[in-house]
Design a protein around this motif. Structure first.
Motif, PDB file in Angstrom:
ATOM      1  N   ASN A  15       0.827  -1.208   0.000  1.00 51.97           N
ATOM      2  CA  ASN A  15       0.000   0.000   0.000  1.00 51.97           C
ATOM      3  C   ASN A  15       0.864   1.263   0.000  1.00 51.97           C
ATOM      4  O   ASN A  15       0.367   2.353  -0.214  1.00 51.97           O
ATOM      5  N   THR A  16       2.181   1.109   0.174  1.00 51.02           N
ATOM      6  CA  THR A  16       3.108   2.235   0.050  1.00 51.02           C
ATOM      7  C   THR A  16       3.752   2.264  -1.338  1.00 51.02           C
ATOM      8  O   THR A  16       4.676   3.035  -1.571  1.00 51.02           O
ATOM      9  N   ARG A  17       3.286   1.400  -2.234  1.00 48.15           N
ATOM     10  CA  ARG A  17       3.710   1.334  -3.640  1.00 48.15           C
ATOM     11  C   ARG A  17       5.129   0.810  -3.831  1.00 48.15           C
ATOM     12  O   ARG A  17       5.801   1.147  -4.787  1.00 48.15           O
ATOM     13  N   HIS A  18       5.595  -0.053  -2.903  1.00 45.76           N
ATOM     14  CA  HIS A  18       6.873  -0.735  -3.064  1.00 45.76           C
ATOM     15  C   HIS A  18       6.613  -2.155  -3.574  1.00 45.76           C
ATOM     16  O   HIS A  18       5.589  -2.760  -3.237  1.00 45.76           O
ATOM     17  N   ILE A  19       7.541  -2.690  -4.347  1.00 49.52           N
ATOM     18  CA  ILE A  19       7.462  -4.105  -4.713  1.00 49.52           C
ATOM     19  C   ILE A  19       7.710  -4.921  -3.448  1.00 49.52           C
ATOM     20  O   ILE A  19       8.642  -4.635  -2.684  1.00 49.52           O
ATOM     21  N   VAL A  20       6.872  -5.906  -3.204  1.00 51.93           N
ATOM     22  CA  VAL A  20       7.013  -6.758  -2.025  1.00 51.93           C
ATOM     23  C   VAL A  20       7.098  -8.223  -2.441  1.00 51.93           C
ATOM     24  O   VAL A  20       6.571  -8.625  -3.490  1.00 51.93           O
ATOM     25  N   LEU A  21       7.771  -8.998  -1.601  1.00 50.71           N
ATOM     26  CA  LEU A  21       7.938 -10.433  -1.829  1.00 50.71           C
ATOM     27  C   LEU A  21       7.504 -11.175  -0.584  1.00 50.71           C
ATOM     28  O   LEU A  21       7.711 -10.710   0.542  1.00 50.71           O
ATOM     29  N   ASP A  22       6.920 -12.353  -0.789  1.00 49.29           N
ATOM     30  CA  ASP A  22       6.423 -13.155   0.318  1.00 49.29           C
ATOM     31  C   ASP A  22       7.475 -14.202   0.691  1.00 49.29           C
ATOM     32  O   ASP A  22       7.707 -15.160  -0.055  1.00 49.29           O
ATOM     33  N   LEU A  23       8.133 -14.027   1.848  1.00 54.82           N
ATOM     34  CA  LEU A  23       9.166 -14.976   2.280  1.00 54.82           C
ATOM     35  C   LEU A  23       8.586 -16.339   2.642  1.00 54.82           C
ATOM     36  O   LEU A  23       9.325 -17.321   2.733  1.00 54.82           O
ATOM     37  N   ALA A  24       7.280 -16.437   2.822  1.00 52.74           N
ATOM     38  CA  ALA A  24       6.659 -17.733   3.088  1.00 52.74           C
ATOM     39  C   ALA A  24       6.864 -18.687   1.905  1.00 52.74           C
ATOM     40  O   ALA A  24       6.826 -19.902   2.076  1.00 52.74           O
ATOM     41  N   ARG A  25       7.148 -18.144   0.730  1.00 54.79           N
ATOM     42  CA  ARG A  25       7.420 -18.976  -0.445  1.00 54.79           C
ATOM     43  C   ARG A  25       8.669 -19.838  -0.229  1.00 54.79           C
ATOM     44  O   ARG A  25       8.790 -20.917  -0.798  1.00 54.79           O
ATOM     45  N   LEU A  26       9.611 -19.339   0.583  1.00 54.59           N
ATOM     46  CA  LEU A  26      10.803 -20.123   0.893  1.00 54.59           C
ATOM     47  C   LEU A  26      10.511 -21.245   1.888  1.00 54.59           C
ATOM     48  O   LEU A  26      11.367 -22.064   2.160  1.00 54.59           O
ATOM     49  N   CYS A  27       9.304 -21.269   2.409  1.00 54.40           N
ATOM     50  CA  CYS A  27       8.871 -22.329   3.317  1.00 54.40           C
ATOM     51  C   CYS A  27       7.918 -23.294   2.610  1.00 54.40           C
ATOM     52  O   CYS A  27       7.240 -24.087   3.256  1.00 54.40           O
ATOM     53  N   GLY A  28       7.830 -23.186   1.313  1.00 54.98           N
ATOM     54  CA  GLY A  28       6.977 -24.083   0.540  1.00 54.98           C
ATOM     55  C   GLY A  28       5.593 -23.556   0.276  1.00 54.98           C
ATOM     56  O   GLY A  28       4.823 -24.144  -0.463  1.00 54.98           O
ATOM     57  N   LYS A  29       5.231 -22.408   0.854  1.00 57.44           N
ATOM     58  CA  LYS A  29       3.912 -21.804   0.633  1.00 57.44           C
ATOM     59  C   LYS A  29       3.957 -20.992  -0.661  1.00 57.44           C
ATOM     60  O   LYS A  29       4.693 -20.036  -0.765  1.00 57.44           O
ATOM     61  N   VAL A  30       3.202 -21.404  -1.658  1.00 58.61           N
ATOM     62  CA  VAL A  30       3.200 -20.677  -2.934  1.00 58.61           C
ATOM     63  C   VAL A  30       1.830 -20.128  -3.207  1.00 58.61           C
ATOM     64  O   VAL A  30       0.836 -20.662  -2.871  1.00 58.61           O
TER      65      VAL A  30
END
Length: 168
Positions: A153-168
């Motif tokens: 919501n601040t207009r930054h690109i964000v990444l979900d670190l849960a993906r490194l735990c197998g959550k896609v």
């Protein structure tokens, strides 16, 4: 570039739908989604407030991530020239094969979100394709292949670190 009049300067402003995200973008509120971090290519060291790091820990430990808190003595200079001495960092080991780990420096005050550093993004072999109204990321370790980026919501690109735990 050598411009002589304002008319000759190309439009370097984002299109209006980027700013308003009327193009059906789902903005990620980092307060409500603690596994998301800001991909900040200007950031030379990963950092976040204790508040944000503890929320990340609470969300990722049930998914198999291991958090090891260590004392440190890191001098951190921020974009606004504010200087702090950080006393803590956390090493996060993700349940990948082989395991991936990273370090985040912890600021004991405030509520700043976690910033993923340029070096972390390079270590993950991330590449970006940027367009005027959208962005795409490729990162094999996050199982992303030219995937449309999510924005906070601040207009930054964000990444979900849960993906490194197998959550896609």
């Amino acid at each position: 570039f050598n411009f002589t009049t304002m008319d000759e300067i190309p439009n370097l402003h984002a299109p209006s739908d980027y700013l308003s995200f009327k193009a059906a973008e789902k903005l990620i509120n980092l307060e409500d989604n603690p596994t998301f971090v800001i991909a900040d290519i200007r950031c030379t060291r990963a950092k976040g407030s204790r508040y944000a790091v503890e929320k990340l820990q609470k969300a990722l430990e049930p998914l198999g991530a291991i958090f090891e808190w260590r004392k440190c003595n890191t001098k951190m200079t921020f974009a606004n020239n504010d200087v702090s001495i950080l006393e803590w960092c956390v090493i996060i080991t993700f349940p990948t094969s082989p395991p991936i780990y990273t370090t985040i420096d912890v600021l004991d005050r405030g509520y700043i979100p976690i910033l993923m550093s340029l070096q972390q993004q390079m270590s993950l072999r991330m590449t970006y394709a940027l367009e005027p109204d959208k962005a795409y990321v490729t990162c094999p370790l996050l199982k992303m292949n030219h995937e449309r980026c999510q924005f906070s919501n601040t207009r930054h690109i964000v990444l979900d670190l849960a993906r490194l735990c197998g959550k896609v």
